[in-house]
Design an enzyme around this catalytic site. Structure first.
Site, PDB file in Angstrom:
ATOM      1  N   ASP A  93       0.861  -1.176   0.000  1.00  0.00           N
ATOM      2  CA  ASP A  93       0.000   0.000   0.000  1.00  0.00           C
ATOM      3  C   ASP A  93       0.899   1.228   0.000  1.00  0.00           C
ATOM      4  OD1 ASP A  93      -2.704   0.827  -0.047  1.00  0.00           O
ATOM      5  OD2 ASP A  93      -2.435   1.643   1.956  1.00  0.00           O
ATOM      6  N   SER A  94       0.568   2.191  -0.848  1.00  0.00           N
ATOM      7  CA  SER A  94       1.444   3.354  -0.935  1.00  0.00           C
ATOM      8  C   SER A  94       0.650   4.641  -1.056  1.00  0.00           C
ATOM      9  CB  SER A  94       2.390   3.210  -2.133  1.00  0.00           C
ATOM     10  OG  SER A  94       1.722   2.627  -3.212  1.00  0.00           O
ATOM     11  N   PHE A 114       3.608   4.786 -13.633  1.00  0.00           N
ATOM     12  CA  PHE A 114       2.157   4.852 -13.431  1.00  0.00           C
ATOM     13  C   PHE A 114       1.835   5.933 -12.404  1.00  0.00           C
ATOM     14  CE2 PHE A 114       1.982   2.882  -9.223  1.00  0.00           C
ATOM     15  CZ  PHE A 114       3.188   2.209  -9.176  1.00  0.00           C
ATOM     16  N   TYR A 140       1.290   8.832 -10.058  1.00  0.00           N
ATOM     17  CA  TYR A 140       1.858  10.174  -9.935  1.00  0.00           C
ATOM     18  C   TYR A 140       3.286  10.281 -10.482  1.00  0.00           C
ATOM     19  CZ  TYR A 140      -2.071  10.739  -6.670  1.00  0.00           C
ATOM     20  OH  TYR A 140      -3.327  10.797  -6.106  1.00  0.00           O
ATOM     21  N   ASP A 141       3.783   9.234 -11.113  1.00  0.00           N
ATOM     22  CA  ASP A 141       5.177   9.248 -11.604  1.00  0.00           C
ATOM     23  C   ASP A 141       5.525  10.483 -12.448  1.00  0.00           C
ATOM     24  OD1 ASP A 141       6.045   7.009 -10.292  1.00  0.00           O
ATOM     25  OD2 ASP A 141       5.751   5.642 -11.972  1.00  0.00           O
ATOM     26  N   HIS A 148      10.346   4.571  -3.008  1.00  0.00           N
ATOM     27  CA  HIS A 148       9.777   4.090  -1.754  1.00  0.00           C
ATOM     28  C   HIS A 148       9.544   2.572  -1.827  1.00  0.00           C
ATOM     29  CE1 HIS A 148       6.958   5.185  -4.814  1.00  0.00           C
ATOM     30  NE2 HIS A 148       5.919   4.651  -4.196  1.00  0.00           N
TER      31      HIS A 148
HETATM   32  P1  IMP Z   1      -2.459   2.030  -3.684  1.00  0.00           P
HETATM   33  O1  IMP Z   1      -1.266   1.668  -2.873  1.00  0.00           O
HETATM   34  O2  IMP Z   1      -2.713   1.012  -4.745  1.00  0.00           O
HETATM   35  O3  IMP Z   1      -3.645   2.376  -2.849  1.00  0.00           O
HETATM   36  O4  IMP Z   1      -2.033   3.299  -4.540  1.00  0.00           O
HETATM   37  C1  IMP Z   1      -2.095   4.609  -4.051  1.00  0.00           C
HETATM   38  C2  IMP Z   1      -2.050   5.616  -5.169  1.00  0.00           C
HETATM   39  O5  IMP Z   1      -0.748   6.126  -5.250  1.00  0.00           O
HETATM   40  C3  IMP Z   1      -2.426   5.090  -6.575  1.00  0.00           C
HETATM   41  O6  IMP Z   1      -3.144   6.068  -7.270  1.00  0.00           O
HETATM   42  C4  IMP Z   1      -1.090   4.877  -7.224  1.00  0.00           C
HETATM   43  O7  IMP Z   1      -1.155   5.091  -8.606  1.00  0.00           O
HETATM   44  C5  IMP Z   1      -0.229   5.931  -6.544  1.00  0.00           C
HETATM   45  N1  IMP Z   1       1.124   5.418  -6.425  1.00  0.00           N
HETATM   46  C6  IMP Z   1       1.567   4.430  -5.619  1.00  0.00           C
HETATM   47  N2  IMP Z   1       2.862   4.179  -5.847  1.00  0.00           N
HETATM   48  C7  IMP Z   1       3.230   5.009  -6.832  1.00  0.00           C
HETATM   49  C8  IMP Z   1       4.453   5.188  -7.537  1.00  0.00           C
HETATM   50  O8  IMP Z   1       5.469   4.507  -7.333  1.00  0.00           O
HETATM   51  N3  IMP Z   1       4.433   6.129  -8.487  1.00  0.00           N
HETATM   52  C9  IMP Z   1       3.352   6.875  -8.786  1.00  0.00           C
HETATM   53  N4  IMP Z   1       2.182   6.752  -8.174  1.00  0.00           N
HETATM   54  C10 IMP Z   1       2.127   5.804  -7.208  1.00  0.00           C
END
Ligand code: IMP
Length: 180
Positions: free
Chosen positions: A63-64, A137, A139-140, A165
């Protein structure tokens, strides 16, 4: 080791697979409840409690979120929803005329092998003035990691993994798996 990685995100799967070539990472394209909580750990723990009852074997999820300093940490745990609703253009609009563009990405991996373990990684950087690059993908295209001039969107997967991260969290998991 055979590990089920539960994700609907192609980009996350490719990054994880690339960094753990010594393991058999099997993608499970299924969803799990993502609760509204103050921290990513809580979201990851709830998701893993759900998945460990559904799948047999070693399981991981990730989760990020993106935390923008001048927006008091927004979108943070709401990053997925905000990306789907206002997207990168929306974030850039919120940041128009804002000088302090500091932000960080945080990743929490939950790994289950009978008990749940957490591995986290943080990548500091800034929000760019415009969208750049077609790689990656989410916010890259609007995130420039510290010490770089390019956005994640302008980097190849290997280069992003060195800074990211998720790369840092995967490295911690990788070290843990070596102790088996
Ligand atoms: P989740 O972890 O799938 O809930 O993602 C959280 C949000 O942050 C999603 O919209 C992802 O596209 C974005 N996100 C997570 N990791 C990255 C990354 O490494 N680069 C760009 N966007 C990210």
């Amino acid at each position: 080791m055979k590990i089920y990685f539960v994700t609907t995100n192609d980009g996350k799967y490719e990054e994880v697979k690339k960094m753990l070539p010594e393991h058999d990472i099997i993608r499970k394209n299924m969803t799990y409840p993502e609760i509204q909580a103050d921290g990513l750990e809580e979201v990851a723990k709830f998701g893993m409690d759900f998945l460990s009852k559904k799948l047999d074997g070693n399981i991981m999820l990730e989760d990020s979120g993106l935390f923008v300093q001048s927006l008091n940490g927004f979108p943070g745990v709401y990053s997925a929803y905000v990306f789907k609703s206002i997207g990168n253009d929306g974030i850039l609009k919120l940041m128009e005329g804002v000088e302090d563009r500091r932000a960080y990405f945080k990743s929490v991996i939950a790994f289950y092998d009978g008990e749940v373990r957490f591995f986290e990684g943080i990548c500091k950087g800034v929000i760019s003035e415009t969208k750049k690059g077609g790689n990656g993908f989410g916010y890259d295209p609007i995130f420039i990691p510290e010490g770089e001039t390019k956005t994640f969107g302008e980097m190849e997967r290997e280069e992003k993994n060195e800074y990211s991260h998720r790369g840092k969290a995967i490295l911690k998991l990788k070290k843990f798996l070596e102790s088996f």
